[in-house]
Design an enzyme around this catalytic site. Structure first.
Site, mmCIF file in Angstrom:
data_model
loop_
_atom_site.group_PDB
_atom_site.id
_atom_site.type_symbol
_atom_site.label_atom_id
_atom_site.label_comp_id
_atom_site.label_asym_id
_atom_site.label_seq_id
_atom_site.Cartn_x
_atom_site.Cartn_y
_atom_site.Cartn_z
ATOM 1 N N TYR A 86 0.875 -1.274 0.033
ATOM 2 C CA TYR A 86 0.098 -0.013 0.079
ATOM 3 C C TYR A 86 0.881 1.174 0.050
ATOM 4 O O TYR A 86 0.758 2.199 -0.643
ATOM 5 C CB TYR A 86 -1.018 -0.018 1.241
ATOM 6 C CG TYR A 86 -1.988 1.099 1.297
ATOM 7 C CD1 TYR A 86 -3.108 0.878 0.288
ATOM 8 C CD2 TYR A 86 -1.740 2.486 2.156
ATOM 9 C CE1 TYR A 86 -3.960 2.145 0.334
ATOM 10 C CE2 TYR A 86 -2.593 3.206 2.169
ATOM 11 C CZ TYR A 86 -3.919 3.157 1.127
ATOM 12 O OH TYR A 86 -4.760 4.252 1.414
HETATM 13 P P1 NAP Z 1 -13.903 3.218 1.210
HETATM 14 O O1 NAP Z 1 -15.086 3.755 1.664
HETATM 15 O O2 NAP Z 1 -13.511 1.770 1.504
HETATM 16 O O3 NAP Z 1 -13.930 3.388 -0.164
HETATM 17 C C1 NAP Z 1 -13.146 2.865 -1.322
HETATM 18 C C2 NAP Z 1 -13.944 2.765 -2.513
HETATM 19 O O4 NAP Z 1 -13.136 2.454 -3.688
HETATM 20 C C3 NAP Z 1 -15.480 2.298 -2.565
HETATM 21 O O5 NAP Z 1 -16.302 3.076 -3.086
HETATM 22 C C4 NAP Z 1 -15.012 1.001 -3.613
HETATM 23 O O6 NAP Z 1 -16.210 0.888 -4.135
HETATM 24 C C5 NAP Z 1 -14.228 1.514 -4.307
HETATM 25 N N1 NAP Z 1 -13.191 0.423 -5.144
HETATM 26 C C6 NAP Z 1 -12.661 -0.450 -4.450
HETATM 27 N N2 NAP Z 1 -12.052 -1.229 -5.375
HETATM 28 C C7 NAP Z 1 -12.462 -0.918 -6.536
HETATM 29 C C8 NAP Z 1 -12.269 -1.272 -7.877
HETATM 30 N N3 NAP Z 1 -11.477 -2.493 -8.170
HETATM 31 N N4 NAP Z 1 -12.976 -0.533 -8.732
HETATM 32 C C9 NAP Z 1 -13.641 0.234 -8.591
HETATM 33 N N5 NAP Z 1 -13.971 0.752 -7.229
HETATM 34 C C10 NAP Z 1 -13.326 0.222 -6.510
HETATM 35 O O7 NAP Z 1 -12.662 3.822 1.640
HETATM 36 P P2 NAP Z 1 -12.058 5.347 1.450
HETATM 37 O O8 NAP Z 1 -11.378 5.709 2.726
HETATM 38 O O9 NAP Z 1 -13.119 6.324 1.303
HETATM 39 O O10 NAP Z 1 -11.082 5.233 0.177
HETATM 40 C C11 NAP Z 1 -10.940 6.043 -0.823
HETATM 41 C C12 NAP Z 1 -9.679 6.351 -0.930
HETATM 42 O O11 NAP Z 1 -8.638 7.068 0.037
HETATM 43 C C13 NAP Z 1 -8.786 5.229 -1.369
HETATM 44 O O12 NAP Z 1 -7.766 5.369 -2.568
HETATM 45 C C14 NAP Z 1 -7.844 5.061 -0.088
HETATM 46 O O13 NAP Z 1 -6.717 4.387 -0.319
HETATM 47 C C15 NAP Z 1 -7.512 6.469 0.324
HETATM 48 N N6 NAP Z 1 -7.149 6.850 1.616
HETATM 49 C C16 NAP Z 1 -8.128 6.478 2.626
HETATM 50 C C17 NAP Z 1 -7.552 6.747 3.928
HETATM 51 C C18 NAP Z 1 -8.508 6.468 5.243
HETATM 52 O O14 NAP Z 1 -8.015 6.505 6.251
HETATM 53 N N7 NAP Z 1 -9.570 6.190 4.803
HETATM 54 C C19 NAP Z 1 -6.391 7.224 4.111
HETATM 55 C C20 NAP Z 1 -5.426 7.573 3.070
HETATM 56 C C21 NAP Z 1 -5.939 7.275 1.844
HETATM 57 P P3 NAP Z 1 -16.746 -0.910 -4.375
HETATM 58 O O15 NAP Z 1 -16.389 -1.511 -3.221
HETATM 59 O O16 NAP Z 1 -18.166 -0.451 -4.475
HETATM 60 O O17 NAP Z 1 -16.248 -1.201 -5.857
#
Ligand code: NAP
Length: 255
Positions: free
Chosen positions: A159
């Site tokens: 990651y």
């Molecule tokens: P989340 O609620 O789990 O959202 C992740 C999203 O990505 C979901 O809508 C999921 O939808 C989609 N997704 C995953 N795999 C996919 C695929 N193969 N094709 C299309 N869509 C896909 O988590 P989040 O925290 O909002 O994550 C959003 C971004 O923020 C990510 O890039 C994550 O790495 C980044 N981020 C998060 C954090 C944190 O602390 N939450 C910190 C740093 C960065 P489906 O399952 O419906 O496909």
């Protein structure tokens, strides 16, 4: 068409829109006047969100698909052009990760998934979006990286590598497409209260306070706090910002 808001009349594609940061961005961008094309794999969640946005007077369409599949990202871009007449912006936000554990114990399947969703996903989106934005005379792309795109946060090593790669792709794309009026930036996101983090807290012994020890603001972000930064980057208010790694991390980079 909504004529009010910082994104009035814009057409914007958002990936990872079925939950968390992407869903918060979908609501916010639509409220600020954009027509939004929402992409993720979960059909029911996407359609529920499209209905919610439409009921609130916004414009939204669902492109159910997987960002690791080029035909799916092509289809989402085509839907934006078909529905809203163009593509002005993109929030390439879909991602997946896990907490650490020793690098040599990470499963090959987890390595593949982290690289595929986070890196190939952004790659596929850029390849689908950039030529279309060029044809419309410009645009703004925001890719979701992480504090893990800057240092070893304790997330799994693939990651950390994947989010560094997202920052690299962002800079390369910004340099190559700036001459076409396209800006490309990355958000360096700190720990945010979403399904991804709730899964980590559920599946591992880590405590919430352990995740924020490095941040000046010792708390998790609300997804809309990250979405607001993406909104600014997609709008003309950030017109002199490109190739940037924009921190939205409660001060984790300061310590
Ligand atoms: P989340 O609620 O789990 O959202 C992740 C999203 O990505 C979901 O809508 C999921 O939808 C989609 N997704 C995953 N795999 C996919 C695929 N193969 N094709 C299309 N869509 C896909 O988590 P989040 O925290 O909002 O994550 C959003 C971004 O923020 C990510 O890039 C994550 O790495 C980044 N981020 C998060 C954090 C944190 O602390 N939450 C910190 C740093 C960065 P489906 O399952 O419906 O496909």
């Amino acid at each position: 068409m909504q004529t009010q808001g910082v994104l009035a009349g814009r057409s914007i594609m958002i990936t990872g829109a079925s939950s968390g940061i992407g869903a918060a961005a979908a609501r916010l961008f639509a409220a600020e006047g954009a027509g939004v094309v929402l992409m993720a794999r979960r059909e029911r969640e996407l359609h529920t969100l499209v209905d919610e946005i439409t009921a609130a007077g916004g414009r939204a369409a669902a492109a159910v698909g997987d960002v690791t599949v080029p035909a799916d990202t092509d289809r989402a871009v085509a839907l934006a052009v078909e529905t809203f007449g163009k593509l002005d912006g993109a929030f390439n936000n879909a991602g997946w990760g896990t907490l650490g554990g020793p690098l040599h114990e990470v499963l090959q399947a987890d390595f593949d998934r982290m690289m595929d969703v986070n890196v190939r996903g952004v790659w596929n989106c850029l390849r689908s979006q950039l030529p279309v934005m060029m044809s419309f005379g410009g645009g703004s792309v925001v890719n979701t990286s992480s504090t893990a795109g800057r240092f070893a946060t304790g997330a799994a090593a693939p990651y950390v590598a994947a989010k560094h790669a997202v920052a690299g792709l962002t800079k390369a794309a910004a340099a190559e497409y700036g001459g076409y009026g396209i800006r490309v930036n990355a958000l360096m996101v700190g720990v945010t209260r979403t399904e991804l983090i709730e899964g980590v807290l559920r599946d591992t012994p880590v405590r919430e306070k352990d995740l924020v020890t490095r941040a000046v603001q010792r708390r998790l972000a609300d997804p809309v706090e990250v979405a607001r930064a993406a909104l600014w980057l997609c709008s003309d208010h950030s017109s002199f910002v490109t190739g940037g790694e924009i921190p939205v991390e409660g001060g984790a980079f300061a310590t």
